[in-house]
Design an enzyme around this catalytic site. Structure first.
Site, PDB file in Angstrom:
ATOM      1  N   CYS A 163      20.760  90.733  34.435  1.00 40.43           N
ATOM      2  CA  CYS A 163      21.009  91.056  35.844  1.00 40.43           C
ATOM      3  C   CYS A 163      22.446  90.790  36.270  1.00 40.43           C
ATOM      4  O   CYS A 163      22.828  91.126  37.388  1.00 40.43           O
ATOM      5  CB  CYS A 163      20.038  90.267  36.724  1.00 40.43           C
ATOM      6  SG  CYS A 163      18.312  90.634  36.342  1.00 40.43           S
TER       7      CYS A 163
ATOM      8  N   HIS B  81      22.864  86.191  44.916  1.00 40.31           N
ATOM      9  CA  HIS B  81      21.941  86.835  43.986  1.00 40.31           C
ATOM     10  C   HIS B  81      20.570  86.922  44.649  1.00 40.31           C
ATOM     11  O   HIS B  81      19.923  87.963  44.598  1.00 40.31           O
ATOM     12  CB  HIS B  81      21.878  86.043  42.684  1.00 40.31           C
ATOM     13  CG  HIS B  81      21.138  86.733  41.590  1.00 40.31           C
ATOM     14  ND1 HIS B  81      21.434  88.019  41.200  1.00 40.31           N
ATOM     15  CD2 HIS B  81      20.113  86.326  40.799  1.00 40.31           C
ATOM     16  CE1 HIS B  81      20.630  88.374  40.206  1.00 40.31           C
ATOM     17  NE2 HIS B  81      19.815  87.376  39.952  1.00 40.31           N
TER      18      HIS B  81
ATOM     19  N   GLU C 202      20.586  78.466  43.527  1.00 43.09           N
ATOM     20  CA  GLU C 202      21.788  79.139  44.001  1.00 43.09           C
ATOM     21  C   GLU C 202      22.297  78.483  45.274  1.00 43.09           C
ATOM     22  O   GLU C 202      23.513  78.320  45.456  1.00 43.09           O
ATOM     23  CB  GLU C 202      21.532  80.631  44.232  1.00 43.09           C
ATOM     24  CG  GLU C 202      22.805  81.394  44.542  1.00 43.09           C
ATOM     25  CD  GLU C 202      22.619  82.897  44.666  1.00 43.09           C
ATOM     26  OE1 GLU C 202      23.638  83.608  44.710  1.00 43.09           O
ATOM     27  OE2 GLU C 202      21.461  83.354  44.725  1.00 43.09           O
TER      28      GLU C 202
ATOM     29  N   LYS D  42      19.101  92.020  48.557  1.00 47.05           N
ATOM     30  CA  LYS D  42      17.911  92.397  47.782  1.00 47.05           C
ATOM     31  C   LYS D  42      16.665  92.407  48.658  1.00 47.05           C
ATOM     32  O   LYS D  42      15.649  92.984  48.271  1.00 47.05           O
ATOM     33  CB  LYS D  42      17.715  91.445  46.597  1.00 47.05           C
ATOM     34  CG  LYS D  42      18.745  91.609  45.486  1.00 47.05           C
ATOM     35  CD  LYS D  42      18.442  90.685  44.320  1.00 47.05           C
ATOM     36  CE  LYS D  42      19.432  90.860  43.184  1.00 47.05           C
ATOM     37  NZ  LYS D  42      20.782  90.339  43.510  1.00 47.05           N
TER      38      LYS D  42
ATOM     39  N   HIS E  55      15.655  94.461  43.666  1.00 47.41           N
ATOM     40  CA  HIS E  55      16.532  93.939  42.618  1.00 47.41           C
ATOM     41  C   HIS E  55      16.734  95.022  41.569  1.00 47.41           C
ATOM     42  O   HIS E  55      15.814  95.364  40.826  1.00 47.41           O
ATOM     43  CB  HIS E  55      15.893  92.682  42.012  1.00 47.41           C
ATOM     44  CG  HIS E  55      16.768  91.966  41.036  1.00 47.41           C
ATOM     45  ND1 HIS E  55      18.008  92.427  40.650  1.00 47.41           N
ATOM     46  CD2 HIS E  55      16.572  90.799  40.355  1.00 47.41           C
ATOM     47  CE1 HIS E  55      18.533  91.579  39.787  1.00 47.41           C
ATOM     48  NE2 HIS E  55      17.693  90.599  39.594  1.00 47.41           N
TER      49      HIS E  55
ATOM     50  N   PHE F 283      18.968  86.635  33.162  1.00 49.30           N
ATOM     51  CA  PHE F 283      18.248  86.019  32.053  1.00 49.30           C
ATOM     52  C   PHE F 283      19.229  85.779  30.902  1.00 49.30           C
ATOM     53  O   PHE F 283      20.122  86.589  30.646  1.00 49.30           O
ATOM     54  CB  PHE F 283      17.127  86.930  31.567  1.00 49.30           C
ATOM     55  CG  PHE F 283      15.930  87.003  32.477  1.00 49.30           C
ATOM     56  CD1 PHE F 283      15.800  86.166  33.565  1.00 49.30           C
ATOM     57  CD2 PHE F 283      14.919  87.923  32.243  1.00 49.30           C
ATOM     58  CE1 PHE F 283      14.698  86.235  34.410  1.00 49.30           C
ATOM     59  CE2 PHE F 283      13.803  88.007  33.071  1.00 49.30           C
ATOM     60  CZ  PHE F 283      13.697  87.161  34.148  1.00 49.30           C
TER      61      PHE F 283
END
Length: 411
Positions: free
Chosen positions: A162, A301, A312, A333, A338, A397
């Site tokens: 991502c 994010h 975060e 998002k 996403h 990831f």
């Protein structure tokens, strides 16, 4: 070192198939998430996505060529057409060796992969398409764009889950900053809304199980329970400042810094406290040559997962200290879903527009924030505010963390 600016942008998203429509929907706080229609979700724990409807590649490219592209490549080519038109760059009037393409995609042509795997099992190897491999490999989006425009400079695709789109923008920024290119087409493209992809993320328990589209992607909320998948492309034209000025280009914003790190912690979970994300933000700020206090806005994010939003937020507090409470932080998002490897491209565009227009995008659906998530997440309604510097965060990831810093263009 060269200064790098944004002169063109193009988008294909569930919130609109052009930049103006996307931005108007973002400013209005509209949600692009709905029930999945592309396939039957019976048996799937997730039922919603930010799915693009009524996309006709023939509006943007030759119909025959489009048939030899996976959906993610079609998105990339379509968004690039918009970005190049906005930028006014004409490759035939430039040195094609100093124009490049650096894109991001986390999964690439998974729709083609699934379809051809079915052909193999049902009809045998002789019926697998000769276009299977060139349609499926992630680099083909960049390759097709180069072929379309006759671009002969640097050309590759970044794959960092991502974080891919932001890493691509960062690499394009550095390529121009250090003098290798005058213009680089960058951003990300993804088309992951397929039965197999959905099943995989459902099995990981990574996606939201909430069936109400308006309550599924709710970053920073106490009741959040996973991300909502999106699809599309966000493409930017980055250009060396003097090159852009010499041809009278319209400059949207400036890219000033890039930070990339890895957690080296876990294949899917972020590091405790968001340590890696904090280091990436610090690197982007340092390269920009500013103090943390100069940053006005962070496009987070913000995936609506338990650990991402928590860690975060902790990372932002680590970087900005008490000034974190003076920052605006939002997750778009909540509206776009996403887009995995394309998220960084879309969010770089949204952040650039926020700087240009002096408008903070909202985090919609934020009704009941978690007690430990106490920053200004611009809840539910965007607001006008002068913004000079902003960060765009993406985390992937594998522990990938990528952050770009952008600045309002002031000459």
């Amino acid at each position: 070192m060269k200064r790098v600016v944004i002169t063109g942008m193009g988008t294909i998203t569930a919130l609109g198939k052009d930049v103006d429509t996307l931005w108007n929907n973002i400013k209005a706080g509209n949600c692009g998430i709905s029930k999945v229609e592309k396939f039957d979700t019976e048996g799937y724990t997730c039922k919603v996505a930010a799915e693009i409807r009524d996309f006709d590649p023939a509006e943007f490219m030759d119909k025959r060529a489009a048939k030899r592209m996976d959906r993610f490549t079609q998105f990339a080519v379509a968004a690039t057409k918009q970005a190049m038109e906005m930028s006014g760059v004409k490759v035939e009037e430039e040195d094609e060796n100093r124009i490049g393409v650096i894109l991001g995609s986390g999964i690439g042509g998974i729709e083609t992969f699934e379809q051809q795997a079915g052909v193999l099992h049902e009809k045998g190897p002789g019926r697998v398409s000769p276009f299977f491999i060139p349609m499926q490999i992630p680099n083909m989006a960049a390759g097709q764009i180069a072929i379309e425009y006759g671009i002969k400079g640097v050309n590759h695709v970044v794959v960092s889950a991502c974080a891919s789109g932001t890493d691509a923008v960062g690499e394009a920024f550095r390529n121009i900053k250090h003098g290798y290119s005058d213009v680089v087409i960058t951003g990300g493209a993804e088309a992951p809304i397929t039965p197999l992809s959905f099943a995989g993320f459902c099995s990981m328990k990574a996606m939201s199980t909430t069936e109400d589209p308006s309550r599924a992607s709710i970053p920073f909320s106490k009741e959040r329970n996973g991300f909502v998948m999106g699809e599309g492309a966000g493409i930017l034209v980055l250009e060396e400042l003097e090159h852009a000025k010499a041809r009278g280009a319209n400059i949207i914003a400036e890219v000033t810094g890039y930070g990339a790190t890895d957690d080296a912690y876990h294949i899917t979970a972020p590091a405790e406290g968001g340590e890696g994300a904090a280091r990436a933000m610090k690197l982007a700020i340092e390269e920009s040559g500013i103090a943390p206090e100069a940053v006005d806005y962070v496009n987070a994010h913000g995936t609506s997962t338990e650990y991402n939003d928590k860690f975060e937020t902790m990372a932002i507090k680590n970087v900005f200290g008490t000034n974190a409470y003076n920052l605006a932080v939002s997750s778009t998002k909540s509206m776009t879903g996403h887009l995995l490897g394309a998220a960084g491209g879309i969010e770089a565009i949204i952040t650039a527009l926020a700087l240009r227009d002096g408008f903070l995008p909202p985090t919609i659906g934020l009704q009941n924030p978690s007690e430990d998530l106490d920053l200004d997440y611009v809840p539910n309604k965007g607001r006008e505010q002068e913004i000079v510097y902003a960060l765009s965060n993406t985390l992937g990831f594998g522990g990938h963390n990528a952050v770009i810093a952008l600045k309002r263009y002031e000459g």
